[in-house]
Design an enzyme around this catalytic site. Structure first.
Site, PDB file in Angstrom:
ATOM      1  N   HIS A 165     -85.391 -70.712 -40.845  1.00 51.13           N
ATOM      2  CA  HIS A 165     -84.906 -72.038 -41.210  1.00 51.13           C
ATOM      3  C   HIS A 165     -85.562 -72.409 -42.539  1.00 51.13           C
ATOM      4  O   HIS A 165     -86.356 -71.603 -43.087  1.00 51.13           O
ATOM      5  CB  HIS A 165     -85.210 -73.061 -40.104  1.00 51.13           C
ATOM      6  CG  HIS A 165     -86.637 -73.050 -39.644  1.00 51.13           C
ATOM      7  ND1 HIS A 165     -87.686 -73.438 -40.439  1.00 51.13           N
ATOM      8  CD2 HIS A 165     -87.194 -72.661 -38.473  1.00 51.13           C
ATOM      9  CE1 HIS A 165     -88.819 -73.316 -39.794  1.00 51.13           C
ATOM     10  NE2 HIS A 165     -88.560 -72.829 -38.588  1.00 51.13           N
ATOM     11  N   GLY A 178     -87.992 -74.148 -43.290  1.00 51.65           N
ATOM     12  CA  GLY A 178     -89.455 -74.061 -43.288  1.00 51.65           C
ATOM     13  C   GLY A 178     -89.915 -72.665 -43.698  1.00 51.65           C
ATOM     14  O   GLY A 178     -90.775 -72.511 -44.576  1.00 51.65           O
ATOM     15  N   HIS A 179     -89.318 -71.629 -43.078  1.00 56.35           N
ATOM     16  CA  HIS A 179     -89.653 -70.249 -43.467  1.00 56.35           C
ATOM     17  C   HIS A 179     -89.309 -70.016 -44.943  1.00 56.35           C
ATOM     18  O   HIS A 179     -90.069 -69.412 -45.683  1.00 56.35           O
ATOM     19  CB  HIS A 179     -88.825 -69.236 -42.650  1.00 56.35           C
ATOM     20  CG  HIS A 179     -89.119 -69.222 -41.193  1.00 56.35           C
ATOM     21  ND1 HIS A 179     -88.219 -69.650 -40.252  1.00 56.35           N
ATOM     22  CD2 HIS A 179     -90.207 -68.798 -40.505  1.00 56.35           C
ATOM     23  CE1 HIS A 179     -88.729 -69.487 -39.048  1.00 56.35           C
ATOM     24  NE2 HIS A 179     -89.927 -68.987 -39.162  1.00 56.35           N
ATOM     25  N   ASP A 215     -97.472 -75.251 -37.389  1.00 53.66           N
ATOM     26  CA  ASP A 215     -98.299 -74.602 -36.363  1.00 53.66           C
ATOM     27  C   ASP A 215     -99.764 -74.797 -36.742  1.00 53.66           C
ATOM     28  O   ASP A 215    -100.462 -73.858 -37.136  1.00 53.66           O
ATOM     29  CB  ASP A 215     -97.953 -73.107 -36.278  1.00 53.66           C
ATOM     30  CG  ASP A 215     -96.517 -72.902 -35.831  1.00 53.66           C
ATOM     31  OD1 ASP A 215     -96.184 -73.313 -34.714  1.00 53.66           O
ATOM     32  OD2 ASP A 215     -95.722 -72.360 -36.616  1.00 53.66           O
TER      33      ASP A 215
HETATM   34  O1  PAF Z   1     -95.763 -68.372 -36.327  1.00 51.86           O
HETATM   35  C1  PAF Z   1     -95.217 -67.305 -35.983  1.00 51.86           C
HETATM   36  O2  PAF Z   1     -94.031 -67.099 -36.212  1.00 51.86           O
HETATM   37  C2  PAF Z   1     -96.037 -66.223 -35.273  1.00 51.86           C
HETATM   38  O3  PAF Z   1     -96.976 -66.780 -34.414  1.00 51.86           O
HETATM   39  C3  PAF Z   1     -96.714 -65.234 -36.242  1.00 51.86           C
HETATM   40  C4  PAF Z   1     -97.761 -65.886 -37.120  1.00 51.86           C
HETATM   41  C5  PAF Z   1     -95.649 -64.564 -37.112  1.00 51.86           C
HETATM   42  C6  PAF Z   1     -97.416 -64.121 -35.435  1.00 51.86           C
HETATM   43  O4  PAF Z   1     -96.511 -63.439 -34.627  1.00 51.86           O
END
Ligand code: PAF
Length: 285
Positions: A34, A36-37, A150
């Site tokens: 999304h 954010g990524h 997160d």
């Molecule tokens: O935030 C995430 O998508 C996951 O926890 C991560 C950091 C890729 C580890 O699998």
């Protein structure tokens, strides 16, 4: 953009880029991208010669009753979005590639992994830092980009990097939100239309709490109660936790005198959601 599925090939590619003196930015993800990524990817593209994104739904960080099998996946769409954001390498290993034999080694960050989400997801953060340690060893980036959404994950990973002397910097980038304030998350897709509407109350409760703190409220228990009340009044979700903790060590705060992290997790029938807000305190006279 190159899509690489093998650790050996990725290492070869990175070694050749390193030989040419290229800097490497890295965004670990579980896919289903999304905005954010994509904002993390764009930041990396701006700041590094080469940007590597990992796409791996890590089974080790899911509990037996969690949503591993239904976690959303769409490799084709993700590849096209990452390419559009300017990513150079999408590393998409299989589970067998990442865990070819029984995993007997786990990284665990004490204390910081225990509260907040850790209290409800036993072993989750150990699974996260274990896979991040593996990924960092494979990619050997100069900088890793994480999302503030997160918050606990970012604190735990940063501590692991520091304690184990991994040679990279970590940048934590702001949470991206939908127009009604809902923090972007791959799991938002699970929400029913009613839940999706109600979910806006999460960020609203944090925003109002922030305003109260900035106006002088320093009693953390009052702030937590107000957040809980608004969520219970405006949603059908059950509250897993609402906390007011120190930004650095996630320890509960009673009087708000320094910067705090307000963090919450709720459970809708269709999905578990988290959100948080850092409140920066100017010295009170
Ligand atoms: O935030 C995430 O998508 C996951 O926890 C991560 C950091 C890729 C580890 O699998």
């Amino acid at each position: 953009m190159k899509i690489i599925k093998s650790i050996k090939l990725l290492r070869k590619e990175i070694a050749s880029l390193r030989k040419k003196g290229k800097t490497v930015g890295f965004i670990p993800t579980m896919g289903y991208f999304h905005e954010g990524h994509l904002s993390l990817m764009r930041q990396s593209v701006k700041e590094n010669d080469v940007s590597v994104v990992s796409l791996f739904v890590n089974p080790v960080q899911f509990g037996p009753k969690e949503d591993l099998s239904r976690y959303p996946r769409d490799m084709k769409r993700d590849a096209s979005l990452a390419a559009g954001a300017g990513v150079d390498i999408l590393f998409a290993p299989s589970v067998a590639e990442m865990y070819p034999s029984e995993l007997l080694t786990h990284v665990h960050v004490d204390a910081l992994s225990d509260g907040l989400c850790g209290a409800f997801r036993s072993g989750h953060f150990s699974g996260v830092v274990t896979v991040v340690a593996k990924l960092v060893n494979i990619v050997l980036p100069d900088v890793m980009y994480l999302g503030q959404k997160d918050a606990q994950q970012a604190v735990v990973i940063k501590k692991m990097i520091k304690d184990l002397d991994f040679a990279l910097r970590v940048k934590v980038c702001p949470t991206l939100r939908e127009p009604d304030g809902l923090a972007m998350s791959s799991r938002n897709i699970f929400l029913s239309p009613t839940e999706r509407k109600e979910a806006a109350a999460l960020s609203k409760s944090l925003r109002l709490a922030r305003q109260k703190i900035l106006k002088g409220e320093s009693d953390a228990s009052k702030i937590v109660s107000q957040i809980k009340k608004l969520i219970l009044d405006e949603t059908s979700a059950s509250i897993l936790y609402v906390v007011c903790v120190s930004v650095a060590d996630l320890k509960p705060v009673r009087r708000i005198e320094k910067d705090v992290l307000l963090a919450l997790a709720v459970k809708f029938p269709s999905a578990r959601l988290i959100d948080n807000e850092i409140v920066t305190i100017k010295k009170r006279c």
